[in-house]
Design a protein around this motif. Structure first.
Motif, PDB file in Angstrom:
ATOM      1  N   UNK A 130       0.813  -1.224   0.000  1.00 50.33           N
ATOM      2  CA  UNK A 130       0.000   0.000   0.000  1.00 50.33           C
ATOM      3  C   UNK A 130       0.845   1.273   0.000  1.00 50.33           C
ATOM      4  N   UNK A 131       2.085   1.171  -0.474  1.00 53.67           N
ATOM      5  CA  UNK A 131       2.893   2.381  -0.657  1.00 53.67           C
ATOM      6  C   UNK A 131       2.465   3.127  -1.917  1.00 53.67           C
ATOM      7  N   UNK A 132       1.875   2.391  -2.841  1.00 57.37           N
ATOM      8  CA  UNK A 132       1.275   2.988  -4.035  1.00 57.37           C
ATOM      9  C   UNK A 132      -0.123   2.405  -4.192  1.00 57.37           C
ATOM     10  N   UNK A 133      -0.985   3.141  -4.896  1.00 56.19           N
ATOM     11  CA  UNK A 133      -2.360   2.672  -5.088  1.00 56.19           C
ATOM     12  C   UNK A 133      -2.552   1.949  -6.414  1.00 56.19           C
ATOM     13  N   UNK A 134      -1.689   2.217  -7.373  1.00 57.96           N
ATOM     14  CA  UNK A 134      -1.775   1.554  -8.674  1.00 57.96           C
ATOM     15  C   UNK A 134      -0.399   1.613  -9.319  1.00 57.96           C
ATOM     16  N   UNK A 135      -0.137   0.668 -10.221  1.00 56.14           N
ATOM     17  CA  UNK A 135       1.152   0.614 -10.910  1.00 56.14           C
ATOM     18  C   UNK A 135       0.925   0.469 -12.405  1.00 56.14           C
ATOM     19  N   UNK A 136       1.946   0.837 -13.173  1.00 58.02           N
ATOM     20  CA  UNK A 136       1.813   0.742 -14.615  1.00 58.02           C
ATOM     21  C   UNK A 136       3.137   0.939 -15.312  1.00 58.02           C
ATOM     22  N   UNK A 137       3.043   1.237 -16.608  1.00 60.85           N
ATOM     23  CA  UNK A 137       4.222   1.374 -17.448  1.00 60.85           C
ATOM     24  C   UNK A 137       4.030   2.546 -18.397  1.00 60.85           C
ATOM     25  N   UNK A 138       5.104   2.875 -19.093  1.00 56.31           N
ATOM     26  CA  UNK A 138       5.066   3.958 -20.077  1.00 56.31           C
ATOM     27  C   UNK A 138       5.952   3.584 -21.258  1.00 56.31           C
ATOM     28  N   UNK A 139       5.493   3.896 -22.445  1.00 60.62           N
ATOM     29  CA  UNK A 139       6.252   3.655 -23.678  1.00 60.62           C
ATOM     30  C   UNK A 139       6.545   2.177 -23.910  1.00 60.62           C
ATOM     31  N   UNK A 140       5.666   1.308 -23.455  1.00 59.78           N
ATOM     32  CA  UNK A 140       5.783  -0.125 -23.701  1.00 59.78           C
ATOM     33  C   UNK A 140       5.016  -0.468 -24.968  1.00 59.78           C
ATOM     34  N   UNK A 141       5.666  -1.142 -25.890  1.00 64.32           N
ATOM     35  CA  UNK A 141       5.023  -1.624 -27.092  1.00 64.32           C
ATOM     36  C   UNK A 141       4.415  -3.011 -26.824  1.00 64.32           C
ATOM     37  N   UNK A 142       3.703  -3.557 -27.814  1.00 64.95           N
ATOM     38  CA  UNK A 142       3.012  -4.830 -27.607  1.00 64.95           C
ATOM     39  C   UNK A 142       3.980  -5.932 -27.190  1.00 64.95           C
ATOM     40  N   UNK A 143       5.150  -5.989 -27.835  1.00 64.07           N
ATOM     41  CA  UNK A 143       6.091  -7.049 -27.485  1.00 64.07           C
ATOM     42  C   UNK A 143       6.608  -6.901 -26.056  1.00 64.07           C
ATOM     43  N   UNK A 144       6.737  -5.664 -25.593  1.00 63.11           N
ATOM     44  CA  UNK A 144       7.190  -5.444 -24.216  1.00 63.11           C
ATOM     45  C   UNK A 144       6.089  -5.816 -23.223  1.00 63.11           C
ATOM     46  N   UNK A 145       4.863  -5.437 -23.543  1.00 61.33           N
ATOM     47  CA  UNK A 145       3.736  -5.770 -22.668  1.00 61.33           C
ATOM     48  C   UNK A 145       3.543  -7.279 -22.597  1.00 61.33           C
ATOM     49  N   UNK A 146       3.664  -7.946 -23.732  1.00 63.76           N
ATOM     50  CA  UNK A 146       3.499  -9.402 -23.762  1.00 63.76           C
ATOM     51  C   UNK A 146       4.555 -10.087 -22.896  1.00 63.76           C
ATOM     52  N   UNK A 147       5.805  -9.665 -23.036  1.00 59.29           N
ATOM     53  CA  UNK A 147       6.879 -10.251 -22.233  1.00 59.29           C
ATOM     54  C   UNK A 147       6.687  -9.948 -20.755  1.00 59.29           C
ATOM     55  N   UNK A 148       6.225  -8.752 -20.442  1.00 61.55           N
ATOM     56  CA  UNK A 148       5.997  -8.387 -19.048  1.00 61.55           C
ATOM     57  C   UNK A 148       4.894  -9.247 -18.440  1.00 61.55           C
ATOM     58  N   UNK A 149       3.765  -9.374 -19.134  1.00 67.18           N
ATOM     59  CA  UNK A 149       2.635 -10.125 -18.593  1.00 67.18           C
ATOM     60  C   UNK A 149       2.980 -11.596 -18.378  1.00 67.18           C
ATOM     61  N   UNK A 150       3.939 -12.113 -19.167  1.00 70.42           N
ATOM     62  CA  UNK A 150       4.365 -13.503 -18.991  1.00 70.42           C
ATOM     63  C   UNK A 150       5.214 -13.700 -17.736  1.00 70.42           C
ATOM     64  N   UNK A 151       5.719 -12.579 -17.175  1.00 76.01           N
ATOM     65  CA  UNK A 151       6.704 -12.702 -16.095  1.00 76.01           C
ATOM     66  C   UNK A 151       6.225 -12.164 -14.749  1.00 76.01           C
ATOM     67  N   UNK A 152       5.093 -11.447 -14.717  1.00 76.89           N
ATOM     68  CA  UNK A 152       4.662 -10.802 -13.472  1.00 76.89           C
ATOM     69  C   UNK A 152       3.229 -11.201 -13.141  1.00 76.89           C
ATOM     70  N   UNK A 153       2.754 -10.752 -11.995  1.00 75.51           N
ATOM     71  CA  UNK A 153       1.421 -11.135 -11.533  1.00 75.51           C
ATOM     72  C   UNK A 153       0.367 -10.052 -11.751  1.00 75.51           C
ATOM     73  N   UNK A 154       0.774  -8.794 -11.646  1.00 76.56           N
ATOM     74  CA  UNK A 154      -0.190  -7.690 -11.698  1.00 76.56           C
ATOM     75  C   UNK A 154      -0.180  -7.050 -13.085  1.00 76.56           C
ATOM     76  N   UNK A 155      -1.324  -7.024 -13.721  1.00 75.49           N
ATOM     77  CA  UNK A 155      -1.447  -6.364 -15.019  1.00 75.49           C
ATOM     78  C   UNK A 155      -1.316  -4.860 -14.814  1.00 75.49           C
ATOM     79  N   UNK A 156      -0.487  -4.185 -15.605  1.00 75.03           N
ATOM     80  CA  UNK A 156      -0.371  -2.730 -15.442  1.00 75.03           C
ATOM     81  C   UNK A 156      -1.735  -2.051 -15.530  1.00 75.03           C
TER      82      UNK A 156
END
Length: 292
Positions: A130-156
């Motif tokens: 609860x140090x932050x209320x929401x998380x995300x990314x910036x300047x991520x293209x589809x290939x970056x988002x796809x690789x990220x979602x394969x490796x983490x638990x929380x969708x940006x």
């Protein structure tokens, strides 16, 4: 104030205020003017060098802290799990807040994506604590988002990308819609960098946008912001001029027709104004983020 609901239930104003390229000595006055106008979302970044002034403006505004949605970004020099946790501490200290409403990664850093994954996992911990209320990314293209979602638990919750009538990144936007990621539009009316470096004139001078603006008794900038809002994007225009700050906020009393939206959609050039995401490397873009 119109709001959007992020994928974790947190709400964010649909129209925010950005301070990219705003010099630190002009930032406080600009944010003061924005908050006085009615903006309740302020977007900054460690790399902008003006987080402290944003925090000072919020603290001195008379607006309750709980009513201001504060967003900032971790720069690539602070990527990696432990480094990003420390990046949060620096940002929170400069902003003068205990909790940041939205914390995002500023670039994908494809040349060292393991550091990107480590940084995002640090964001997940900050969210869980609860140090932050929401998380995300910036300047991520589809290939970056796809690789990220394969490796983490929380969708940006958001992906902040360059979007304006001349460059809409529809494939990235569509991926966001499919996965519940809100598109935040930076340079929402084109931006000086775009028309200076891309070989195009300013979107503010586009005759098609001008005709639509005349039809509604609005400015071209207001028409472009309305185009974003009606298509479900969150927008963060910037200015240091109080009259332009107020103008950009006055976009909730008219609506564009489907034909007008289609006309603006048809202005796409396919030319990016900002840096190519693949070109962002630590060697080329890395620089230390000061402690204070």
């Amino acid at each position: 104030m119109h709001e959007l609901t992020l994928n974790n239930g947190v709400t964010i104003p649909a129209l925010g205020f950005g301070v990219f390229q705003t010099p630190p000595d002009e930032t406080r006055a600009a944010v003061d003017a924005a908050l006085a106008t009615g903006y309740r979302h302020i977007d900054t970044a460690a790399a902008y060098g003006n987080e402290r002034q944003v925090g000072e403006a919020i603290a001195g505004s008379g607006v309750d802290r709980s009513d201001v949605f504060v967003e900032t970004k971790i720069w690539i020099s602070d990527y990696g799990y432990d480094e990003t946790l420390h990046g949060f501490e620096k940002a929170a200290r400069k902003l003068g807040v205990d909790q940041i409403d939205l914390l995002i990664l500023h670039q994908a850093l494809p040349s060292d994506f393991d550091k990107t994954i480590g940084a995002y996992r640090a964001l997940e911990k900050l969210l869980a604590d609860a140090d932050v209320r929401a998380i995300g990314v910036s300047n991520f293209m589809v290939e970056h988002l796809t690789a990220l979602l394969d490796a983490v638990d929380v969708v940006p919750a958001v992906n902040q990308i360059e979007v304006h009538p001349y460059f809409a990144q529809r494939e990235v936007q569509a991926f966001g819609v499919e996965h519940g990621i809100v598109t935040q539009a930076w340079a929402p009316i084109g931006g000086i960098t775009f028309y200076r470096d891309s070989g195009h004139t300013s979107t503010l001078e586009d005759p098609s946008i001008g005709e639509i603006a005349t039809a509604h008794g609005k400015s071209p900038a207001q028409v472009m912001l309305r185009w974003h809002l009606q298509q479900g994007r969150q927008v963060i225009p910037k200015s240091v001029r109080p009259e332009r700050i107020a103008e950009n906020f006055d976009v909730f009393d008219f609506a564009l027709t489907d034909a007008e939206l289609a006309t603006i959609d048809g202005l796409e050039t396919g030319k990016r104004g900002g840096p190519e995401p693949a070109d962002v490397t630590l060697a080329a873009w890395g620089r230390p983020v000061p402690e204070d």
